[in-house]
Enzyme design. Structure first.
Site, PDB file in Angstrom:
ATOM      1  CG  LEU A  81      -1.835  -0.844   1.494  1.00  0.00           C
ATOM      2  CD1 LEU A  81      -2.473  -0.958   3.001  1.00  0.00           C
ATOM      3  CD2 LEU A  81      -3.083  -0.559   0.644  1.00  0.00           C
ATOM      4  CD  GLU A 111      -9.925  -3.323   6.463  1.00  0.00           C
ATOM      5  OE1 GLU A 111      -9.010  -3.531   6.387  1.00  0.00           O
ATOM      6  OE2 GLU A 111     -11.241  -3.548   5.697  1.00  0.00           O
ATOM      7  CE  LYS A 113       0.348  -0.549   6.433  1.00  0.00           C
ATOM      8  NZ  LYS A 113       1.298  -1.499   7.230  1.00  0.00           N
ATOM      9  CG  ASP A 115       3.588  -3.960  13.030  1.00  0.00           C
ATOM     10  OD1 ASP A 115       4.025  -4.330  11.824  1.00  0.00           O
ATOM     11  OD2 ASP A 115       4.272  -3.133  13.896  1.00  0.00           O
ATOM     12  CD  GLU A 171      -0.340  -7.637   8.521  1.00  0.00           C
ATOM     13  OE1 GLU A 171      -1.046  -8.072   7.280  1.00  0.00           O
ATOM     14  OE2 GLU A 171       0.604  -7.197   8.618  1.00  0.00           O
ATOM     15  CE1 TYR A 223      -4.829  -7.839   3.906  1.00  0.00           C
ATOM     16  CE2 TYR A 223      -4.376  -7.894   6.328  1.00  0.00           C
ATOM     17  CZ  TYR A 223      -3.996  -8.209   5.198  1.00  0.00           C
ATOM     18  OH  TYR A 223      -2.819  -8.255   4.782  1.00  0.00           O
ATOM     19  CE  LYS A 286      -8.128  -2.541   3.010  1.00  0.00           C
ATOM     20  NZ  LYS A 286      -8.472  -4.125   3.709  1.00  0.00           N
ATOM     21  CE  LYS A 310       3.076   2.200   7.837  1.00  0.00           C
ATOM     22  NZ  LYS A 310       4.587   1.974   7.751  1.00  0.00           N
ATOM     23  CB  CYS A 404      29.746  -9.897  39.744  1.00  0.00           C
ATOM     24  SG  CYS A 404      28.096 -10.437  40.214  1.00  0.00           S
ATOM     25  CB  CYS A 407      29.235 -12.118  44.063  1.00  0.00           C
ATOM     26  SG  CYS A 407      29.693 -12.435  42.308  1.00  0.00           S
ATOM     27  CB  CYS A 422      28.593 -13.194  37.393  1.00  0.00           C
ATOM     28  SG  CYS A 422      29.300 -13.676  39.100  1.00  0.00           S
ATOM     29  CB  CYS A 428      26.866 -15.068  41.971  1.00  0.00           C
ATOM     30  SG  CYS A 428      26.196 -13.537  41.501  1.00  0.00           S
TER      31      CYS A 428
END
Ligand code: IVH
Length: 666
Positions: A81, A111, A113, A115, A171, A223, A286, A310, A404, A407, A422, A428
């Site tokens: 798109l 609609e 979008k 991801d 999707e 969709y 659309k 977006k 660390c 410790c 560590c 530890c």
């Protein structure tokens, strides 16, 4: 209640929970309770194949391995798109539409979008025959076995609403709840977390083992409908028809007359979209009328009748207060930035992950720096950059510690790995506590009534040093500790005793060998059956097990070579914890049915149904519960249901009488 009704009730219940989970983002039932319902349905379907419902939710559980995915050509190219980022761009799009359609009135469908990854589902004679990725838009990968695990995608449609051949697109996504769960497990196993739900989805749909895909609760919103014959006039009618026939259509779409209503929709969903079970990065607009869509047509890359808007990416900036270094149970040290609280995408952020020393170096982080933070679906947001213009001259650079923080032992960095570790495995404190917490979790030894605070206290007081020491605890161990009533002590002790019944596969996961998560533990148990066999396994024997690579094999080897670990295992052994599991090996009587699948139906003269099933398996065949085009044989006894027979005939499945079956065996 009769069995048929019971099965129908189970199907309805499971579909109801699936709908709530995937469409409404509501978890009405725990995972275990859900799995129990599904297992009950599967059992009934297996025992009563005559009553199995063609589009039963049990059809989504996976179980196939695909070595390489076949590439297939899309019937209709999968285009992308055009994008817009602001109101002005959108108004220009609307003006182009107006100009092209002249005086005609037109409507838009807006609609969200989604991801995830674009998927295409091919239906033939009411049956889902293929699931394909977008690929390069012309050719994609055949991932049918994996898309079949999506619980809301119908595998069969019993209606005359659609022509014999059509395609539905949507999707595919990993719900954020699954993503968070997988990452929590990965982190608990000392593995790198998945970057974001989109990458996780695309990786998952390309996995070879569809059972693993099924465990990830993948989902989809559809969709688009495509085909040579289109049984509706507008996009909205198409969405409604798909929804009526059980396809997962998100109810978030809206019909808009005019660009101003589109802009209202955009504004309305800017915040609301964060309540959905998946990430969305914008909206898709659309043209509703299919005739108008056809007249507007396509450019080489995208339709002229649709466009994406977006949302601005979710970035905030704030100052770093300090950096802390967290030590995980495997000794991995992770830098975490403590931030001045800032509001981002619906939550107040106080901490952000910096992942590892490389990332710290890349960011060139200094004290008091102003940083950009971004939320991309990760568990905690991450720092993506630094505003160096705001840095004051005297602020010194953060240096990754050489020792660390818990410790003070020296940190090491393994070749090829980004993490620092560590090495003070034995002493530890966060490692000791982390290992015990890992051991007691539900998926491991499932020791209830023992929380993090109690473990911390028992470790700090020197009462326990390893998880094996839990089995030495008695009432007197808690003497002098504040806040423990005799009831709660007895609950803890009872759970510890109960954990001795936990099967070896869970124990092996709980032992916490680096890179051995729950699934790998299961594979190892199937291959080696006992801890002694596993400890003795050579590198070659380990890597011969499916999904066990170099990294895991080396880690297992190192674990068992360490005398402290040997002692730990011995202690678990004498405590009576399950360290082996009997795997029923099937000894084949013959090879006559290898690679063939069977459905058993009706009553037989020489066999009980279970005996017939055992005979098939003993000769290398597989028994499945429902008739599909992939089935090799239907073994038909007396009194079998006419519908099953008809379906088998329709699909040209070979039907065997009891005598034919015996002949095939010999
Ligand atoms: S319609 C001709 N609708 O966005 C393309 N796509 O950039 C028709 N997407 O590959 C696509 N949500 O993966 C459409 N509601 C939605 C969508 C959507 C997400 C993705 C899809 C497509 C990409 C286009």
């Amino acid at each position: 209640m009769d069995i048929k009704q019971k099965m129908q009730d189970l199907v309805d219940q499971i579909n109801h929970y699936n709908h709530a989970y995937y469409q409404l983002n509501e978890s009405l039932i725990s995972d275990e309770a859900f799995d129990k319902l599904l297992a009950e349905l599967q059992k009934l379907e297996f025992e009563n194949p005559l009553f199995a419902i063609p589009n039963s939710p049990s059809q989504h559980v996976g179980g196939t391995i695909t070595k390489t995915f076949k590439s297939v050509t899309h019937q209709f190219p999968m285009l992308s798109l055009g994008n817009t980022y602001n109101e002005e761009d959108l108004r220009e799009f609307d003006e182009r539409i107006q100009k092209a359609l002249g005086d005609e009135k037109y409507e838009y469908i807006c609609e969200l979008k989604f991801d995830g990854v674009a998927l295409s589902f091919w239906y033939e004679n009411g049956k889902l025959i293929k699931g394909v990725t977008r690929g390069d838009g012309t050719r994609g990968d055949d991932i049918t076995n994996n898309v079949k695990t999506i619980r809301t995608i119908p595998q069969a449609i019993q209606s005359t609403d659609f022509p014999s051949s059509f395609e539905v697109r949507g999707e595919g996504y990993m719900p954020i709840s699954s993503f968070d769960k997988i990452n929590a497990e990965k982190i608990a196993n000392g593995e790198a977390p998945l970057a974001n739900p989109r990458n996780a989805a695309s990786g998952t749909f390309k996995m070879q083992d569809s059972r693993v895909v099924a465990q990830r609760n993948m989902a989809c919103f559809v969709y688009a409908y495509l085909g040579n014959e289109i049984p509706f006039q507008t996009h909205e009618e198409g969405l409604k028809l798909m929804q009526k026939n059980g396809f997962p259509v998100s109810e978030t779409y809206r019909k808009c007359s005019g660009i101003n209503q589109v802009l209202e929709y955009i504004e309305e969903w800017e915040d609301k979209r964060h309540d959905l079970p998946l990430n969305t990065d914008g909206i898709v607009i659309k043209i509703n009328d299919l005739g108008q869509q056809e007249r507007l047509g396509f450019t080489a890359k995208s339709p002229r009748w649709a466009i994406a808007y977006k949302y601005p990416s979710e970035i905030a900036h704030t100052k770093i207060e300090s950096v802390s270094y967290q030590v995980g149970r495997t000794g991995n040290v992770t830098p975490v930035a403590n931030l001045y609280p800032v509001y981002l995408a619906g939550t107040v952020i106080k901490r952000a992950s910096i992942h590892n020393a490389n990332e710290m170096e890349r960011l060139d982080l200094h004290e008091n720096d102003t940083v950009f933070i971004e939320k991309g679906g990760e568990i905690i947001p991450k720092i993506t950059g630094v505003d160096a213009t705001k840095r004051e001259i005297n602020n010194s650079k953060f240096e990754f510690p050489s020792h660390c923080p818990a410790c003070s032992s020296e940190l090491i960095r393994l070749e090829g790995e980004a993490n620092h570790y560590c090495t003070n495995y034995l002493h530890c404190p966060p490692q000791i506590k982390g290992r015990i917490e890992h051991f007691i979790q539900r998926k491991a030894l499932n020791i209830e009534n023992l929380g993090t605070e109690t473990i911390d206290l028992l470790v700090e007081k020197g009462i326990i040093g390893t998880a094996a020491d839990l089995y030495d605890l008695s009432e007197s161990s808690f003497m002098g500790l504040d806040g423990f009533q005799s009831k709660s002590i007895s609950n803890i002790l009872t759970s510890i005793v109960k954990s001795k019944e936990i099967p070896f596969r869970q124990v092996l996961f709980g032992i916490g060998i680096r890179h051995v998560g729950a699934t790998i533990a299961e594979k190892l148990v199937l291959a080696f059956q006992s801890i002694d066999n596993l400890a003795r396994a050579t590198y070659e024997e380990l890597v011969a097990v499916p999904e066990i690579g170099d990294r895991i094999a080396i880690s297992i080897g190192e674990f068992f070579q360490d005398p402290t670990n040997q002692l730990f295992i011995e202690k678990l052994k004498s405590a009576g914890v399950q360290l082996s599991e009997e795997i029923q090996e099937i000894v084949l009587e013959g090879q006559a049915l290898v690679g063939k699948s069977f459905v058993i139906s009706g009553v037989f003269e020489n066999f009980e149904r279970d005996e017939l099933k055992a005979k098939i398996i003993a000769n290398g065949g597989k028994v499945v519960s429902s008739i599909s085009s992939k089935l090799d044989y239907l073994v038909a006894g007396n009194n079998m249901g006419p519908a099953k027979l008809e379906k088998a005939n329709q699909l040209n499945i070979q039907i065997l009488s009891e005598e034919d079956f015996l002949a095939l065996l010999s």
